[in-house]
Design a protein around this motif. Structure first.
Motif, PDB file in Angstrom:
ATOM      1  N   ILE A   1       0.828  -1.218   0.000  1.00 59.78           N
ATOM      2  CA  ILE A   1       0.000   0.000   0.000  1.00 59.78           C
ATOM      3  C   ILE A   1       0.855   1.258   0.000  1.00 59.78           C
ATOM      4  O   ILE A   1       0.364   2.354   0.215  1.00 59.78           O
ATOM      5  CB  ILE A   1      -0.970   0.007   1.200  1.00 59.78           C
ATOM      6  CG1 ILE A   1      -0.205   0.014   2.534  1.00 59.78           C
ATOM      7  CG2 ILE A   1      -1.918  -1.161   1.135  1.00 59.78           C
ATOM      8  CD1 ILE A   1      -1.119   0.192   3.737  1.00 59.78           C
ATOM      9  N   GLY A   2       2.155   1.099  -0.256  1.00 62.08           N
ATOM     10  CA  GLY A   2       3.024   2.250  -0.413  1.00 62.08           C
ATOM     11  C   GLY A   2       3.603   2.818   0.861  1.00 62.08           C
ATOM     12  O   GLY A   2       4.164   3.910   0.851  1.00 62.08           O
ATOM     13  N   ARG A   3       3.529   2.077   1.961  1.00 63.32           N
ATOM     14  CA  ARG A   3       4.070   2.551   3.229  1.00 63.32           C
ATOM     15  C   ARG A   3       5.498   2.045   3.400  1.00 63.32           C
ATOM     16  O   ARG A   3       5.776   0.874   3.203  1.00 63.32           O
ATOM     17  CB  ARG A   3       3.210   2.069   4.381  1.00 63.32           C
ATOM     18  CG  ARG A   3       3.680   2.524   5.766  1.00 63.32           C
ATOM     19  CD  ARG A   3       2.728   2.017   6.828  1.00 63.32           C
ATOM     20  NE  ARG A   3       1.379   2.544   6.611  1.00 63.32           N
ATOM     21  CZ  ARG A   3       0.287   2.052   7.189  1.00 63.32           C
ATOM     22  NH1 ARG A   3       0.374   1.006   7.988  1.00 63.32           N
ATOM     23  NH2 ARG A   3      -0.899   2.595   6.948  1.00 63.32           N
ATOM     24  N   GLU A   4       6.404   2.952   3.751  1.00 58.26           N
ATOM     25  CA  GLU A   4       7.800   2.558   3.950  1.00 58.26           C
ATOM     26  C   GLU A   4       7.924   1.650   5.171  1.00 58.26           C
ATOM     27  O   GLU A   4       7.417   1.959   6.246  1.00 58.26           O
ATOM     28  CB  GLU A   4       8.676   3.793   4.152  1.00 58.26           C
ATOM     29  CG  GLU A   4      10.147   3.469   4.369  1.00 58.26           C
ATOM     30  CD  GLU A   4      11.001   4.708   4.592  1.00 58.26           C
ATOM     31  OE1 GLU A   4      10.663   5.772   4.026  1.00 58.26           O
ATOM     32  OE2 GLU A   4      11.987   4.618   5.354  1.00 58.26           O
ATOM     33  N   VAL A   5       8.609   0.492   4.998  1.00 61.10           N
ATOM     34  CA  VAL A   5       8.791  -0.443   6.097  1.00 61.10           C
ATOM     35  C   VAL A   5      10.254  -0.614   6.481  1.00 61.10           C
ATOM     36  O   VAL A   5      10.556  -1.157   7.546  1.00 61.10           O
ATOM     37  CB  VAL A   5       8.187  -1.824   5.756  1.00 61.10           C
ATOM     38  CG1 VAL A   5       6.685  -1.713   5.562  1.00 61.10           C
ATOM     39  CG2 VAL A   5       8.845  -2.422   4.526  1.00 61.10           C
ATOM     40  N   ALA A   6      11.180  -0.166   5.623  1.00 60.63           N
ATOM     41  CA  ALA A   6      12.599  -0.296   5.950  1.00 60.63           C
ATOM     42  C   ALA A   6      13.417   0.659   5.090  1.00 60.63           C
ATOM     43  O   ALA A   6      13.098   0.891   3.926  1.00 60.63           O
ATOM     44  CB  ALA A   6      13.089  -1.727   5.751  1.00 60.63           C
ATOM     45  N   SER A   7      14.454   1.225   5.710  1.00 61.42           N
ATOM     46  CA  SER A   7      15.436   2.037   4.991  1.00 61.42           C
ATOM     47  C   SER A   7      16.773   1.324   5.095  1.00 61.42           C
ATOM     48  O   SER A   7      17.341   1.203   6.174  1.00 61.42           O
ATOM     49  CB  SER A   7      15.527   3.448   5.588  1.00 61.42           C
ATOM     50  OG  SER A   7      16.500   4.224   4.905  1.00 61.42           O
ATOM     51  N   LEU A   8      17.270   0.825   3.974  1.00 63.06           N
ATOM     52  CA  LEU A   8      18.451  -0.027   3.967  1.00 63.06           C
ATOM     53  C   LEU A   8      19.736   0.746   3.714  1.00 63.06           C
ATOM     54  O   LEU A   8      20.785   0.401   4.244  1.00 63.06           O
ATOM     55  CB  LEU A   8      18.297  -1.124   2.906  1.00 63.06           C
ATOM     56  CG  LEU A   8      17.036  -1.986   3.009  1.00 63.06           C
ATOM     57  CD1 LEU A   8      17.019  -3.028   1.907  1.00 63.06           C
ATOM     58  CD2 LEU A   8      16.947  -2.641   4.378  1.00 63.06           C
ATOM     59  N   VAL A   9      19.662   1.768   2.872  1.00 64.09           N
ATOM     60  CA  VAL A   9      20.829   2.590   2.558  1.00 64.09           C
ATOM     61  C   VAL A   9      20.376   4.039   2.495  1.00 64.09           C
ATOM     62  O   VAL A   9      19.347   4.348   1.876  1.00 64.09           O
ATOM     63  CB  VAL A   9      21.490   2.186   1.223  1.00 64.09           C
ATOM     64  CG1 VAL A   9      22.746   3.027   0.970  1.00 64.09           C
ATOM     65  CG2 VAL A   9      21.836   0.706   1.198  1.00 64.09           C
TER      66      VAL A   9
ATOM     67  N   ALA B   1      13.415  -9.399   7.160  1.00 69.12           N
ATOM     68  CA  ALA B   1      12.009  -9.078   7.410  1.00 69.12           C
ATOM     69  C   ALA B   1      11.415  -9.908   8.545  1.00 69.12           C
ATOM     70  O   ALA B   1      10.205 -10.068   8.644  1.00 69.12           O
ATOM     71  CB  ALA B   1      11.198  -9.289   6.136  1.00 69.12           C
ATOM     72  N   SER B   2      12.281 -10.425   9.408  1.00 75.28           N
ATOM     73  CA  SER B   2      11.803 -11.330  10.458  1.00 75.28           C
ATOM     74  C   SER B   2      10.838 -10.651  11.428  1.00 75.28           C
ATOM     75  O   SER B   2      10.038 -11.326  12.076  1.00 75.28           O
ATOM     76  CB  SER B   2      12.986 -11.921  11.225  1.00 75.28           C
ATOM     77  OG  SER B   2      13.771 -10.893  11.812  1.00 75.28           O
ATOM     78  N   LYS B   3      10.903  -9.320  11.537  1.00 75.16           N
ATOM     79  CA  LYS B   3      10.034  -8.614  12.468  1.00 75.16           C
ATOM     80  C   LYS B   3       8.806  -8.021  11.790  1.00 75.16           C
ATOM     81  O   LYS B   3       8.027  -7.307  12.422  1.00 75.16           O
ATOM     82  CB  LYS B   3      10.819  -7.506  13.172  1.00 75.16           C
ATOM     83  CG  LYS B   3      11.965  -8.021  14.048  1.00 75.16           C
ATOM     84  CD  LYS B   3      12.676  -6.897  14.763  1.00 75.16           C
ATOM     85  CE  LYS B   3      13.817  -7.436  15.641  1.00 75.16           C
ATOM     86  NZ  LYS B   3      14.536  -6.343  16.334  1.00 75.16           N
ATOM     87  N   LEU B   4       8.629  -8.319  10.503  1.00 81.34           N
ATOM     88  CA  LEU B   4       7.486  -7.785   9.763  1.00 81.34           C
ATOM     89  C   LEU B   4       6.470  -8.886   9.531  1.00 81.34           C
ATOM     90  O   LEU B   4       6.781 -10.069   9.478  1.00 81.34           O
ATOM     91  CB  LEU B   4       7.950  -7.224   8.417  1.00 81.34           C
ATOM     92  CG  LEU B   4       8.969  -6.084   8.458  1.00 81.34           C
ATOM     93  CD1 LEU B   4       9.359  -5.685   7.051  1.00 81.34           C
ATOM     94  CD2 LEU B   4       8.420  -4.886   9.217  1.00 81.34           C
ATOM     95  N   ASN B   5       5.211  -8.468   9.325  1.00 81.66           N
ATOM     96  CA  ASN B   5       4.164  -9.414   8.983  1.00 81.66           C
ATOM     97  C   ASN B   5       4.337  -9.898   7.564  1.00 81.66           C
ATOM     98  O   ASN B   5       4.927  -9.216   6.717  1.00 81.66           O
ATOM     99  CB  ASN B   5       2.784  -8.769   9.125  1.00 81.66           C
ATOM    100  CG  ASN B   5       2.459  -8.423  10.570  1.00 81.66           C
ATOM    101  OD1 ASN B   5       2.896  -9.112  11.497  1.00 81.66           O
ATOM    102  ND2 ASN B   5       1.707  -7.348  10.767  1.00 81.66           N
ATOM    103  N   SER B   6       3.800 -11.075   7.258  1.00 77.25           N
ATOM    104  CA  SER B   6       3.910 -11.626   5.892  1.00 77.25           C
ATOM    105  C   SER B   6       3.287 -10.689   4.871  1.00 77.25           C
ATOM    106  O   SER B   6       3.770 -10.615   3.759  1.00 77.25           O
ATOM    107  CB  SER B   6       3.243 -12.996   5.837  1.00 77.25           C
ATOM    108  OG  SER B   6       3.896 -13.899   6.678  1.00 77.25           O
TER     109      SER B   6
END
Length: 264
Positions: A236-244, A259-264
Protein backbone atom coordinates in the motif's frame (compact mmCIF):
# COMPACT_ATOMS: atom_id res chain seq x y z
CA UNK A 1 4.32 -18.96 8.61
CA UNK A 2 4.40 -17.92 4.97
CA UNK A 3 7.38 -17.06 2.85
CA UNK A 4 7.69 -13.37 2.08
CA UNK A 5 7.64 -12.18 -1.51
CA UNK A 6 9.44 -8.90 -2.19
CA UNK A 7 8.73 -7.21 -5.54
CA UNK A 8 10.96 -4.35 -6.60
CA UNK A 9 9.15 -1.69 -4.54
CA UNK A 10 12.36 0.16 -3.79
CA UNK A 11 13.36 3.76 -4.26
CA UNK A 12 16.82 3.79 -5.77
CA UNK A 13 18.05 7.06 -5.84
CA UNK A 14 35.66 -26.71 -2.69
CA UNK A 15 37.01 -29.33 -2.31
CA UNK A 16 35.23 -31.05 0.60
CA UNK A 17 37.16 -32.46 3.55
CA UNK A 18 36.05 -34.23 6.70
CA UNK A 19 39.22 -33.14 8.48
CA UNK A 20 38.16 -29.56 9.06
CA UNK A 21 34.53 -28.73 9.82
CA UNK A 22 34.47 -24.93 9.73
CA UNK A 23 30.70 -24.79 10.30
CA UNK A 24 29.92 -25.40 13.97
CA UNK A 25 28.20 -28.81 14.24
CA UNK A 26 28.01 -28.90 10.46
CA UNK A 27 27.85 -32.70 10.68
CA UNK A 28 24.76 -32.53 12.95
CA UNK A 29 26.16 -35.06 15.39
CA UNK A 30 25.34 -33.04 18.56
CA UNK A 31 21.72 -32.52 19.59
CA UNK A 32 20.01 -31.19 22.72
CA UNK A 33 16.26 -31.45 23.43
CA UNK A 34 15.45 -32.28 19.83
CA UNK A 35 17.46 -29.44 18.28
CA UNK A 36 20.93 -29.51 16.66
CA UNK A 37 23.53 -27.73 18.81
CA UNK A 38 24.73 -24.35 17.47
CA UNK A 39 21.72 -24.11 15.14
CA UNK A 40 18.40 -22.27 15.41
CA UNK A 41 15.21 -24.05 14.31
CA UNK A 42 11.55 -23.09 14.02
CA UNK A 43 10.55 -26.01 16.23
CA UNK A 44 7.94 -25.08 18.82
CA UNK A 45 5.91 -26.99 21.42
CA UNK A 46 2.85 -25.14 20.12
CA UNK A 47 3.47 -25.68 16.40
CA UNK A 48 5.48 -28.89 16.11
CA UNK A 49 8.93 -29.97 14.97
CA UNK A 50 9.62 -29.48 11.27
CA UNK A 51 13.34 -29.98 12.10
CA UNK A 52 14.30 -33.42 13.45
CA UNK A 53 17.34 -35.67 13.85
CA UNK A 54 17.76 -38.46 11.32
CA UNK A 55 19.90 -41.60 11.51
CA UNK A 56 20.31 -41.51 7.72
CA UNK A 57 23.69 -39.82 7.57
CA UNK A 58 26.22 -39.03 4.88
CA UNK A 59 28.92 -39.49 7.52
CA UNK A 60 28.87 -40.07 11.25
CA UNK A 61 25.66 -41.24 12.89
CA UNK A 62 23.10 -38.53 12.17
CA UNK A 63 21.96 -35.75 9.87
CA UNK A 64 19.25 -33.08 10.07
CA UNK A 65 15.83 -33.56 8.49
CA UNK A 66 13.46 -30.77 7.56
CA UNK A 67 9.81 -31.41 6.70
CA UNK A 68 6.91 -29.12 5.80
CA UNK A 69 4.28 -29.91 8.43
CA UNK A 70 0.68 -28.83 9.08
CA UNK A 71 -0.10 -26.12 11.63
CA UNK A 72 -3.55 -24.55 12.00
CA UNK A 73 -4.67 -26.32 8.81
CA UNK A 74 -1.88 -24.70 6.77
CA UNK A 75 1.61 -25.79 5.69
CA UNK A 76 4.44 -24.74 8.01
CA UNK A 77 7.93 -24.87 6.50
CA UNK A 78 11.20 -26.16 7.95
CA UNK A 79 13.71 -23.44 8.79
CA UNK A 80 17.27 -23.96 10.01
CA UNK A 81 19.67 -21.08 10.72
CA UNK A 82 23.30 -21.01 11.83
CA UNK A 83 23.96 -20.06 15.45
CA UNK A 84 21.93 -21.01 18.52
CA UNK A 85 19.97 -17.76 18.24
CA UNK A 86 20.32 -17.42 14.45
CA UNK A 87 23.16 -14.95 15.05
CA UNK A 88 25.64 -16.94 12.96
CA UNK A 89 29.02 -18.15 14.10
CA UNK A 90 32.51 -16.62 14.07
CA UNK A 91 34.89 -17.01 11.13
CA UNK A 92 38.28 -15.43 10.51
CA UNK A 93 39.12 -15.93 6.84
CA UNK A 94 37.80 -15.31 3.34
CA UNK A 95 36.43 -18.73 2.49
CA UNK A 96 36.17 -19.62 -1.19
CA UNK A 97 33.43 -22.26 -1.22
CA UNK A 98 30.50 -23.57 0.78
CA UNK A 99 29.64 -27.24 0.48
CA UNK A 100 27.26 -29.81 1.88
CA UNK A 101 25.43 -33.06 1.17
CA UNK A 102 21.67 -33.28 0.85
CA UNK A 103 18.72 -35.43 -0.12
CA UNK A 104 15.49 -33.77 -1.21
CA UNK A 105 11.92 -34.98 -1.70
CA UNK A 106 9.86 -32.08 -3.12
CA UNK A 107 6.09 -31.88 -3.45
CA UNK A 108 4.57 -29.94 -6.37
CA UNK A 109 7.74 -28.06 -7.32
CA UNK A 110 8.92 -26.99 -3.85
CA UNK A 111 12.55 -25.88 -3.60
CA UNK A 112 15.40 -26.61 -1.21
CA UNK A 113 17.41 -23.45 -0.49
CA UNK A 114 20.70 -22.97 1.35
CA UNK A 115 21.87 -19.36 1.70
CA UNK A 116 25.23 -18.38 3.20
CA UNK A 117 26.27 -14.85 4.20
CA UNK A 118 29.70 -13.66 5.35
CA UNK A 119 29.84 -10.41 7.33
CA UNK A 120 32.41 -8.10 8.83
CA UNK A 121 30.43 -6.61 11.70
CA UNK A 122 27.22 -5.55 9.98
CA UNK A 123 28.85 -5.09 6.57
CA UNK A 124 28.05 -7.81 4.00
CA UNK A 125 31.26 -9.31 2.60
CA UNK A 126 30.12 -12.30 0.52
CA UNK A 127 27.21 -14.58 -0.22
CA UNK A 128 26.68 -18.06 -1.61
CA UNK A 129 23.33 -19.52 -2.62
CA UNK A 130 22.29 -23.04 -3.54
CA UNK A 131 18.75 -23.78 -4.65
CA UNK A 132 17.11 -26.74 -6.36
CA UNK A 133 13.66 -28.17 -7.06
CA UNK A 134 15.08 -31.48 -8.33
CA UNK A 135 14.47 -34.56 -6.22
CA UNK A 136 17.56 -36.35 -4.86
CA UNK A 137 16.99 -39.75 -3.28
CA UNK A 138 20.72 -40.38 -2.68
CA UNK A 139 23.27 -38.16 -1.00
CA UNK A 140 24.17 -35.36 -3.42
CA UNK A 141 26.86 -32.73 -2.92
CA UNK A 142 26.34 -29.04 -3.51
CA UNK A 143 29.37 -26.78 -3.93
CA UNK A 144 28.93 -23.03 -4.34
CA UNK A 145 31.66 -20.39 -4.61
CA UNK A 146 31.12 -17.26 -2.51
CA UNK A 147 30.53 -14.03 -4.41
CA UNK A 148 32.54 -11.33 -2.67
CA UNK A 149 31.43 -7.71 -2.67
CA UNK A 150 34.11 -6.41 -0.28
CA UNK A 151 37.81 -6.91 0.36
CA UNK A 152 37.13 -7.05 4.11
CA UNK A 153 37.87 -10.21 6.07
CA UNK A 154 34.61 -11.65 7.43
CA UNK A 155 34.16 -12.29 11.15
CA UNK A 156 30.71 -13.91 11.05
CA UNK A 157 28.89 -16.46 8.89
CA UNK A 158 25.11 -16.68 8.79
CA UNK A 159 23.31 -19.62 7.22
CA UNK A 160 19.65 -20.09 6.34
CA UNK A 161 18.30 -23.47 5.18
CA UNK A 162 14.64 -23.57 4.17
CA UNK A 163 12.06 -25.28 1.99
CA UNK A 164 10.53 -22.68 -0.34
CA UNK A 165 7.48 -22.93 -2.53
CA UNK A 166 7.76 -23.26 -6.32
CA UNK A 167 8.86 -20.28 -8.40
CA UNK A 168 5.23 -19.78 -9.40
CA UNK A 169 1.93 -20.96 -8.01
CA UNK A 170 1.14 -21.86 -4.43
CA UNK A 171 3.36 -21.74 -1.35
CA UNK A 172 5.36 -24.72 -0.06
CA UNK A 173 3.49 -27.99 0.29
CA UNK A 174 2.98 -30.41 3.15
CA UNK A 175 5.32 -33.39 2.99
CA UNK A 176 8.27 -31.78 1.17
CA UNK A 177 11.41 -32.77 3.06
CA UNK A 178 15.20 -32.64 2.98
CA UNK A 179 18.14 -34.31 4.68
CA UNK A 180 21.32 -32.26 5.19
CA UNK A 181 24.76 -33.29 6.41
CA UNK A 182 28.44 -32.27 6.43
CA UNK A 183 27.97 -28.54 5.78
CA UNK A 184 31.37 -26.91 5.46
CA UNK A 185 33.32 -23.82 4.39
CA UNK A 186 36.53 -24.46 2.46
CA UNK A 187 39.34 -22.80 0.53
CA UNK A 188 40.50 -19.20 0.52
CA UNK A 189 39.29 -16.42 -1.76
CA UNK A 190 41.94 -13.86 -2.69
CA UNK A 191 39.93 -11.15 -4.44
CA UNK A 192 36.45 -9.76 -4.95
CA UNK A 193 36.01 -11.90 -8.05
CA UNK A 194 34.92 -9.54 -10.82
CA UNK A 195 33.07 -7.21 -8.48
CA UNK A 196 35.91 -4.67 -8.63
CA UNK A 197 34.93 -3.84 -12.21
CA UNK A 198 33.08 -0.49 -12.28
CA UNK A 199 29.59 -1.02 -13.76
CA UNK A 200 28.69 0.82 -16.95
CA UNK A 201 25.30 2.04 -15.67
CA UNK A 202 23.07 2.39 -12.64
CA UNK A 203 20.97 -0.68 -11.99
CA UNK A 204 18.95 -2.36 -9.24
CA UNK A 205 18.67 -6.14 -9.45
CA UNK A 206 15.72 -8.27 -8.34
CA UNK A 207 16.21 -9.46 -4.76
CA UNK A 208 17.27 -13.08 -4.25
CA UNK A 209 16.01 -15.45 -3.00
CA UNK A 210 12.45 -14.43 -3.72
CA UNK A 211 10.18 -15.60 -2.06
CA UNK A 212 12.28 -15.57 1.09
CA UNK A 213 12.10 -16.37 4.79
CA UNK A 214 13.22 -14.34 6.62
CA UNK A 215 15.99 -12.49 4.71
CA UNK A 216 16.89 -11.67 1.13
CA UNK A 217 19.80 -9.94 -0.61
CA UNK A 218 19.56 -6.92 -2.88
CA UNK A 219 22.30 -6.00 -5.36
CA UNK A 220 22.75 -2.65 -7.07
CA UNK A 221 25.36 -1.16 -9.45
CA UNK A 222 26.85 2.34 -9.37
CA UNK A 223 29.04 3.64 -12.22
CA UNK A 224 30.19 6.55 -9.98
CA UNK A 225 30.24 7.66 -6.35
CA UNK A 226 26.76 8.88 -5.51
CA UNK A 227 24.18 9.29 -2.78
CA UNK A 228 21.95 6.23 -2.52
CA UNK A 229 18.57 5.92 -0.83
CA UNK A 230 17.36 2.33 -0.84
CA UNK A 231 14.00 1.75 0.82
CA UNK A 232 11.41 -1.03 1.02
CA UNK A 233 7.69 -0.32 0.79
CA UNK A 234 4.71 -2.55 1.45
CA UNK A 235 1.97 -3.11 -1.10
CA UNK A 236 0.00 0.00 0.00
CA UNK A 237 3.02 2.25 -0.41
CA UNK A 238 4.07 2.55 3.23
CA UNK A 239 7.80 2.56 3.95
CA UNK A 240 8.79 -0.44 6.10
CA UNK A 241 12.60 -0.30 5.95
CA UNK A 242 15.44 2.04 4.99
CA UNK A 243 18.45 -0.03 3.97
CA UNK A 244 20.83 2.59 2.56
CA UNK A 245 20.83 6.36 3.03
CA UNK A 246 24.35 7.60 2.37
CA UNK A 247 27.01 8.27 -0.24
CA UNK A 248 28.20 4.96 -1.71
CA UNK A 249 31.33 4.46 -3.84
CA UNK A 250 31.18 3.25 -7.43
CA UNK A 251 30.95 -0.51 -7.87
CA UNK A 252 28.61 -3.41 -7.28
CA UNK A 253 27.06 -3.47 -3.82
CA UNK A 254 24.79 -5.79 -1.91
CA UNK A 255 22.61 -5.32 1.16
CA UNK A 256 20.56 -7.80 3.18
CA UNK A 257 16.93 -7.11 4.03
CA UNK A 258 15.80 -8.97 7.18
CA UNK A 259 12.01 -9.08 7.41
CA UNK A 260 11.80 -11.33 10.46
CA UNK A 261 10.03 -8.61 12.47
CA UNK A 262 7.49 -7.79 9.76
CA UNK A 263 4.16 -9.41 8.98
CA UNK A 264 3.91 -11.63 5.89
Amino acid sequence: MKNLFLPLLFSFLFSFTLLAQNVLNGGFESWTNGNPDNWFTDNSPFIGSPITQSSTAHSGSSSVKGTVIIYASAPFTALLEGGASAQGFPVSQRFKTTTGYYQFSPVQGDRFSAVFFLYNGTTPVATGVFETSVAASAWTQFSVDFIYVSNLTPDNCKIAIVIDGPTSGNDYHTGSSFLLDDVNLTGTATSVNDKNIIPAKFSLEQNYPNPFNPSTKIQYDLPENTFVSLKVYNIIGREVASLVNSVVPAGTHEVVFDASKLNS
